[in-house]
Design an enzyme around this catalytic site. Structure first.
Site, mmCIF file in Angstrom:
data_model
loop_
_atom_site.group_PDB
_atom_site.id
_atom_site.type_symbol
_atom_site.label_atom_id
_atom_site.label_comp_id
_atom_site.label_asym_id
_atom_site.label_seq_id
_atom_site.Cartn_x
_atom_site.Cartn_y
_atom_site.Cartn_z
ATOM 1 N N ARG A 234 0.857 -1.188 0.000
ATOM 2 C CA ARG A 234 0.000 0.000 0.000
ATOM 3 C C ARG A 234 0.888 1.232 0.000
ATOM 4 N NH1 ARG A 234 -3.385 -2.480 -1.808
ATOM 5 N NH2 ARG A 234 -5.487 -2.952 -1.087
ATOM 6 N N GLU A 263 -2.641 7.929 -4.527
ATOM 7 C CA GLU A 263 -3.120 7.387 -5.806
ATOM 8 C C GLU A 263 -4.618 7.603 -6.016
ATOM 9 O OE1 GLU A 263 -1.989 3.193 -5.047
ATOM 10 O OE2 GLU A 263 -4.124 2.705 -5.240
ATOM 11 N N HIS A 295 -1.165 0.498 -9.819
ATOM 12 C CA HIS A 295 -1.916 -0.455 -8.990
ATOM 13 C C HIS A 295 -2.517 -1.571 -9.858
ATOM 14 C CE1 HIS A 295 -3.942 -0.755 -4.832
ATOM 15 N NE2 HIS A 295 -3.830 -1.963 -5.381
HETATM 16 P P1 NAI Z 1 -1.679 -11.508 4.259
HETATM 17 O O1 NAI Z 1 -2.625 -11.083 5.328
HETATM 18 O O2 NAI Z 1 -1.668 -12.928 3.816
HETATM 19 O O3 NAI Z 1 -0.182 -11.126 4.691
HETATM 20 C C1 NAI Z 1 0.172 -9.915 5.267
HETATM 21 C C2 NAI Z 1 1.330 -10.210 6.214
HETATM 22 O O4 NAI Z 1 1.776 -8.959 6.743
HETATM 23 C C3 NAI Z 1 0.924 -11.085 7.404
HETATM 24 O O5 NAI Z 1 1.810 -12.191 7.529
HETATM 25 C C4 NAI Z 1 1.016 -10.143 8.592
HETATM 26 O O6 NAI Z 1 1.430 -10.793 9.782
HETATM 27 C C5 NAI Z 1 2.081 -9.175 8.100
HETATM 28 N N1 NAI Z 1 2.094 -7.908 8.834
HETATM 29 C C6 NAI Z 1 1.105 -7.321 9.550
HETATM 30 N N2 NAI Z 1 1.562 -6.205 10.134
HETATM 31 C C7 NAI Z 1 2.872 -6.097 9.786
HETATM 32 C C8 NAI Z 1 3.891 -5.181 10.107
HETATM 33 N N3 NAI Z 1 3.666 -4.143 10.928
HETATM 34 N N4 NAI Z 1 5.115 -5.357 9.576
HETATM 35 C C9 NAI Z 1 5.371 -6.418 8.768
HETATM 36 N N5 NAI Z 1 4.443 -7.349 8.454
HETATM 37 C C10 NAI Z 1 3.213 -7.179 8.952
HETATM 38 O O7 NAI Z 1 -1.969 -10.525 3.041
HETATM 39 P P2 NAI Z 1 -1.523 -10.705 1.531
HETATM 40 O O8 NAI Z 1 -2.620 -11.350 0.763
HETATM 41 O O9 NAI Z 1 -0.170 -11.277 1.460
HETATM 42 O O10 NAI Z 1 -1.499 -9.165 1.060
HETATM 43 C C11 NAI Z 1 -0.575 -8.247 1.581
HETATM 44 C C12 NAI Z 1 -0.952 -6.852 1.132
HETATM 45 O O11 NAI Z 1 -0.757 -6.715 -0.272
HETATM 46 C C13 NAI Z 1 -2.445 -6.477 1.322
HETATM 47 O O12 NAI Z 1 -2.702 -6.004 2.633
HETATM 48 C C14 NAI Z 1 -2.640 -5.389 0.304
HETATM 49 O O13 NAI Z 1 -2.402 -4.132 0.912
HETATM 50 C C15 NAI Z 1 -1.569 -5.654 -0.745
HETATM 51 N N6 NAI Z 1 -2.153 -6.046 -2.028
HETATM 52 C C16 NAI Z 1 -1.801 -5.336 -3.138
HETATM 53 C C17 NAI Z 1 -2.332 -5.652 -4.367
HETATM 54 C C18 NAI Z 1 -1.942 -4.903 -5.605
HETATM 55 O O14 NAI Z 1 -2.605 -5.060 -6.654
HETATM 56 N N7 NAI Z 1 -0.888 -4.093 -5.581
HETATM 57 C C19 NAI Z 1 -3.323 -6.715 -4.519
HETATM 58 C C20 NAI Z 1 -3.573 -7.458 -3.288
HETATM 59 C C21 NAI Z 1 -3.016 -7.108 -2.089
#
Ligand code: NAI
Length: 329
Positions: A234, A263, A295
């Site tokens: 993000r 954005e 994005h």
């Molecule tokens: P997920 O929930 O499987 O993984 C997120 C990880 O971040 C978890 O392991 C969590 O423990 C960790 N986390 C939480 N707080 C943290 C911190 N302070 N420091 C470091 N790690 C921390 O989510 P997923 O599916 O892997 O997605 C991650 C992010 O990717 C989403 O939240 C979203 O913002 C972004 N995303 C971007 C997309 C794009 O098109 N650019 C599409 C889909 C998701």
């Protein structure tokens, strides 16, 4: 049952129409959800929104007053929706937590490789019949140390791919998962250590109070000279002005962004006639060592099909008077 799609693009329509068995009537508008556009939802059972729509409390109050019963987010990130306010108003909220983490991991690795090998500049030069290679010298990512911030579904797949490239992997995540240590030799370290010792820093964490501006002037100072940072998480995880200072001084050698903190109102629309006026964004676009995509890490047919199917399951549950499997609580 009418479902109103905000911020709808042609690819949304194509994939949602293909997934709809006819239970719902879908209506699509290009405008983003906001206090000004909430009235379009009058008579809709639910609205379907994307990352840059604004489902804050006042907007939700308006939607509730028009009889809207649910907010179906066709994305994983749900930071655009005040789900506490939605629940207070008796509305459902659900997202699509894992539609295709491969799409985002693959895009992230694409950005790393495009940056290291100057792919955009190389293509531009060839198309202008300039075959001089001098400014295009890259580096191998084999044996480079990659630090992954946020090792969840997407981060885990990026780790898997980069393990194949022979990278040394380290990560910061408040909830370590032994599986990645065992499979990819990845080491969990403190955030400070990861930032200070990585050649390439990849951001896959969600935006929250702990990650907002995680990358800022002071943390950039601790990084290796010429570090590469790639953010497909993000935008607001990086303080963009501080990153620009880092690029200017050479501290940051390469920056890849699929997300940008301001954005909203910029991405997903054509601004080629009414040019963007955001000075910070414009400053970013001047750097040859900055690669920006709007994005689109999620944008594969596989991911869009999966998003449509899961969103339909969420809507179907609500129409049957139940909570969705992916209800945000
Ligand atoms: P997920 O929930 O499987 O993984 C997120 C990880 O971040 C978890 O392991 C969590 O423990 C960790 N986390 C939480 N707080 C943290 C911190 N302070 N420091 C470091 N790690 C921390 O989510 P997923 O599916 O892997 O997605 C991650 C992010 O990717 C989403 O939240 C979203 O913002 C972004 N995303 C971007 C997309 C794009 O098109 N650019 C599409 C889909 C998701």
């Amino acid at each position: 049952m009418k479902i109103l799609f905000y911020s709808a693009r042609s690819y949304d329509k194509k994939h949602f129409e293909a997934a709809n068995p006819g239970t719902f009537t879908f209506e699509y508008i290009e405008e983003a959800l906001s206090i000004e556009t909430a009235h379009y939802a009058e008579g809709a059972f639910a609205v379907c929104i994307f990352v840059n729509d604004d489902a804050c409390a006042p907007v939700l109050e308006k939607l509730a007053s028009y009889g809207v019963k649910g907010i179906a987010i066709r994305a994983a990130g749900h930071d655009q929706t005040n789900h506490v306010a939605a629940h207070r108003l008796g509305m459902h909220v659900a997202n699509v937590p894992a539609y295709s983490p491969h799409a985002i991991a693959e895009h992230t690795v694409t950005m790393i490789l495009a940056l290291t090998r100057h792919i955009v500049e190389a293509d531009n030069r060839v198309k202008q019949s300039n075959f001089i290679l001098d400014p295009l010298v890259g580096f191998n990512i084999h044996h480079k140390t990659v630090g992954i911030i946020g090792l969840g579904k997407i981060g885990g797949l990026t780790a898997k791919i980069l393990h194949g490239f022979g990278c040394t992997l380290q990560a910061f995540d408040p909830y370590p998962n032994q599986e990645y240590t065992d499979k990819y030799g990845l080491q969990y370290k403190s955030i400070e250590e990861v930032l200070a010792t990585s050649d390439i820093i990849v951001i896959h964490a969600p935006l929250n109070a702990h990650t907002k501006y995680l990358i800022h002037a002071d943390s950039i100072k601790t990084m290796k000279d010429g570090v590469m940072i790639v953010n497909t998480g993000r935008g607001a995880i990086i303080n963009t002005k501080d990153a620009i200072d880092g690029l200017t001084s050479g501290k940051i050698g390469y920056l890849g962004l699929d997300v940008y903190e301001n954005e909203k109102g910029l991405f997903f629309s054509d601004h080629s006639v009414n040019k963007p006026t955001d000075e910070v964004f414009l400053a970013l676009t001047k750097f040859k060592n900055v690669l920006i995509t709007g994005h689109m890490a999620f944008l594969t047919t596989n991911a869009l099909t999966s998003i449509a199917q899961t969103t339909l399951e969420n809507l179907r549950a609500w129409s049957n008077g139940k909570d969705a499997d992916h209800e945000i609580r």
